[in-house]
Design an enzyme around this catalytic site. Sequence first.
Site, PDB file in Angstrom:
ATOM      1  N   LYS A   1       0.842  -1.203   0.000  1.00  0.00           N
ATOM      2  CA  LYS A   1       0.000   0.000   0.000  1.00  0.00           C
ATOM      3  C   LYS A   1       0.877   1.254   0.000  1.00  0.00           C
ATOM      4  O   LYS A   1       2.064   1.189   0.355  1.00  0.00           O
ATOM      5  CB  LYS A   1      -0.897  -0.016   1.240  1.00  0.00           C
ATOM      6  CG  LYS A   1      -0.123  -0.075   2.547  1.00  0.00           C
ATOM      7  CD  LYS A   1      -1.027  -0.502   3.695  1.00  0.00           C
ATOM      8  CE  LYS A   1      -0.236  -0.492   5.003  1.00  0.00           C
ATOM      9  NZ  LYS A   1      -0.932  -1.169   6.072  1.00  0.00           N
TER      10      LYS A   1
ATOM     11  N   TYR B   1      14.776  31.845   5.986  1.00  0.00           N
ATOM     12  CA  TYR B   1      13.597  32.574   6.472  1.00  0.00           C
ATOM     13  C   TYR B   1      13.696  32.804   7.975  1.00  0.00           C
ATOM     14  O   TYR B   1      14.122  31.912   8.716  1.00  0.00           O
ATOM     15  CB  TYR B   1      12.339  31.744   6.209  1.00  0.00           C
ATOM     16  CG  TYR B   1      11.919  31.699   4.759  1.00  0.00           C
ATOM     17  CD1 TYR B   1      11.606  32.866   4.061  1.00  0.00           C
ATOM     18  CD2 TYR B   1      11.814  30.473   4.104  1.00  0.00           C
ATOM     19  CE1 TYR B   1      11.208  32.808   2.733  1.00  0.00           C
ATOM     20  CE2 TYR B   1      11.418  30.409   2.776  1.00  0.00           C
ATOM     21  CZ  TYR B   1      11.112  31.585   2.103  1.00  0.00           C
ATOM     22  OH  TYR B   1      10.721  31.527   0.806  1.00  0.00           O
TER      23      TYR B   1
HETATM   24  C1  LIG Z   1      -0.170  -1.939   6.914  1.00  0.00           C
HETATM   25  C2  LIG Z   1      -0.737  -3.164   7.428  1.00  0.00           C
HETATM   26  C3  LIG Z   1       0.078  -4.265   7.724  1.00  0.00           C
HETATM   27  C4  LIG Z   1       1.571  -4.231   7.710  1.00  0.00           C
HETATM   28  O1  LIG Z   1       2.046  -3.611   8.890  1.00  0.00           O
HETATM   29  P1  LIG Z   1       3.613  -3.442   9.201  1.00  0.00           P
HETATM   30  O2  LIG Z   1       3.672  -2.949  10.576  1.00  0.00           O
HETATM   31  O3  LIG Z   1       4.107  -2.462   8.205  1.00  0.00           O
HETATM   32  O4  LIG Z   1       4.221  -4.773   9.017  1.00  0.00           O
HETATM   33  C5  LIG Z   1      -0.556  -5.441   8.063  1.00  0.00           C
HETATM   34  N1  LIG Z   1      -1.904  -5.526   8.134  1.00  0.00           N
HETATM   35  C6  LIG Z   1      -2.713  -4.467   7.892  1.00  0.00           C
HETATM   36  C7  LIG Z   1      -4.182  -4.630   8.023  1.00  0.00           C
HETATM   37  C8  LIG Z   1      -2.150  -3.247   7.552  1.00  0.00           C
HETATM   38  O5  LIG Z   1      -2.941  -2.199   7.332  1.00  0.00           O
END
Ligand SMILES: *Cc1c(COP(=O)(O)O)cnc(C)c1O
Length: 814
Positions: free
Chosen positions: A483, A709
């Site tokens: 993702k 700045y």
């Molecule tokens: C993002 C996510 C993961 C992975 O989590 P990590 O801590 O990056 O390993 C697993 N399950 C779900 C539902 C997630 O949203």
Amino acid sequence: MTLSVRNIIPIIKAQFLGTNDIAIIDAISIDSRSLQNTESTLFFALVGPNHDGHQYVATLIKQGVRNFVVSYIPSKLQGKANFLVVENTLVALQTIAATYRSDFDFPVIGITGSNGKTIIKEWLNFLLSPDYNIIRSPKSYNSQVGVPLSVLGINEKHNLGIFEAGISTTNEMKNLQKIIQPTIGVLTNIGSAHDEGFHDVGEKIKEKLKLFTSVEVLIMNKNRTIEAFLSPKIKTFTWSSEDGKADVFVIAKENSDKTEFKITYQKLCFKIAIPFSDQASIENTIHCMVVLLYLGYDQVTIQQRIALLYPVEMRLKVKNGNSNTTIIDDSYSSDFQSLKIALDFLESQKQYKKKTLILSDIFQSGLATEDLYSKVSQLIVSNKINRVIAIGKTISSYKKKFPNCLAFASTELFIEAIDKIPFENETVLIKGARHFHFEEIVSLLEEKTHETVLEINLNAISHNLNFYKSKLKPETKMMVMVKAFSYGNGGFDVAKLLSHHKVDYLGVAFADEGISLRNAGIDLPVMVLNPESTSFSAIIQHQLEPEIYSIKGLTAFLKIASQKKLKKFPIHIKLDTGMHRLGFEEENLNDLIALLKDNTNVEVKSILSHLATSDEMKFIDFTLAQIKLFEKLSSKLMAELEIKPIRHILNTSGISNFPQAQYDMVRLGIGLYGVSNDEDEQKLLENVGTLKSIISQIRTIDEGESVGYGRRFIASRPTKIATIPIGYADGISRHWGNGVGYVVIKNKKAPIVGSVCMDMLMADVTDIDCKEGGDVIIFGANPSVNFMAKQLGTIPYEIMTSISQRVKRVFYRE
Ligand SMILES: *Cc1c(COP(=O)(O)O)cnc(C)c1O
């Protein structure tokens, strides 16, 4: 090499199960993706802790490969090809390489040590190539697998070999010695790399020296500790900057960007110079120079050739090109072996169907030119290259051998014509010997964006994946979360690598992320964590699999599923066990069961939940309660619906901390990208992303003057300020400015002074010897995102995913 299966059988002590033992073998492969796998290839099904070549045999047979070395015949394949069954396929590969090597008796330089192996090998190749036909390890092929593959490239025309050997633990060097059989040894140095594989330095030294058991000479930096471990039978040829007893005495004097050496050897005393001043280059140069002295070169030749040494680029870089093209930049070398590797890499980058190869004359193949270009032509045809642009006098004269070929006598002539040659919607591999200066072509075809890039090490991703796989039971499946552009690292390329590794599932947050993967040709199962009802049709159309977390969502999906008359469409049921974000709660279960009972439009492919504090052992009771509730709720669903879906609850830190709750699958996220919340585990991961930029301008300001700045930095001394074109619009937090954070320039920390601007930041480089245009590291191995996150009071996830899409991503393999 050309051998028949019949010759090979006794060498590797194989049991032969097949029909055609007179088949001729002219290539060895271990990579199922290579298009160079043909009828005359012998494929070795290697088995690693997390990889099994036997999985690919069926597909390879379909593609026309006929000969396999295996440790068992995969089911239903007996009789479909020739199988050479051995106990251990790696040992078989090594044995055949060692036997093959014994047939040749020209000098072979074997290089090992902690650092510098590949550079010394490449430089020696450059320095000695005017006088020898050299076979050398391609890239850094120095492992238990890489060395045999390198050695199998030897042919009758070669008269010098240069091979490197790398080991990570005991008992490995013995094998490599048998395969390389070096006659001249070079020991670079013994540093701390791979310390974890050895008890102590002594053990590591002893192991490395095993490469040199039968050399005529060992070339090394004079060192009493190492000499103490050396058998008195081995003759040494040593250098030193301190010890007058060394054969060659060297004094190096470095200036800002060059180094001069004064060399004393027997009655000779002379100077050489190189255009670098870093310690590693200095040491590597000395080793090369001492090899030349040993081989009897005179001082003038040594001076002339050493002066031309150049930085070695060992990576194949993937860049975005103009007009929807992808550029694979391998513009620093052109030899037959590395052409093969580059073509395999091109094949793995299937973003565009159309493929163009820009190729220079090839040197040192050890083959007669006619033969060489015939072989090159075969390679090009088997890799289905659509167009070849041949540059150089020799290759041009073989133009007819190549498909769709444009030929130019020189790089300059090609560059003059480049505007009239279309490059679009294709992948372009640019591969040329160094003096053709193909980097100029790369720079013309490359998409121009600002100089900040996020470099992504694909090897490190594979390493991290395998690290987490090794923590799982062999039957546990793996979903990898890609993702948010693979946590900021680039969606398509990472997903592509994961499909090669045959992970079981990919996970994305939204439907459109999944659709992009499908459009890029990824065909792994993809679960969508957060599907909106409006995207259900698109999800179905693209064969994505929704996570269903509410009665409302389920009702909507079931309605569409029945309208479309779907059969057993895979869905994933999310349970809320304490995260309180998405998911069915215990009180919804009966409704859920009622809706799903006897429904044939959908199939519950998996049941999942998500842990809220798997990374914090102080909340261990909470996590254990979540797991317990998951067990209870999922068991109830399974019993009442009479189903046996995949169950999964662990994310990265869950894998490390709650291995007992692996169930049938885990969901790996941040760990893949090289970040762990556990310090010890962090050491075992490899850094994936390095955010780099350059220095746009340097100025010196007086004491009392201000920067940026709001005049938030006032110089307390005359201060040299570098301006770097990366700012908060690229994802660098403003909190990282004003002395809190730093960037790294020439391995030194340069504190960020003043406030981070939208597109730029300024750093104090008073104590750093740097120039405009020089490289700057924002994060990577140092500072790590973990470290930055701690300083900024956030988490590494946020830093990684904040890197804006305007920052170009560059992927490479080592
Ligand atoms: C993002 C996510 C993961 C992975 O989590 P990590 O801590 O990056 O390993 C697993 N399950 C779900 C539902 C997630 O949203």
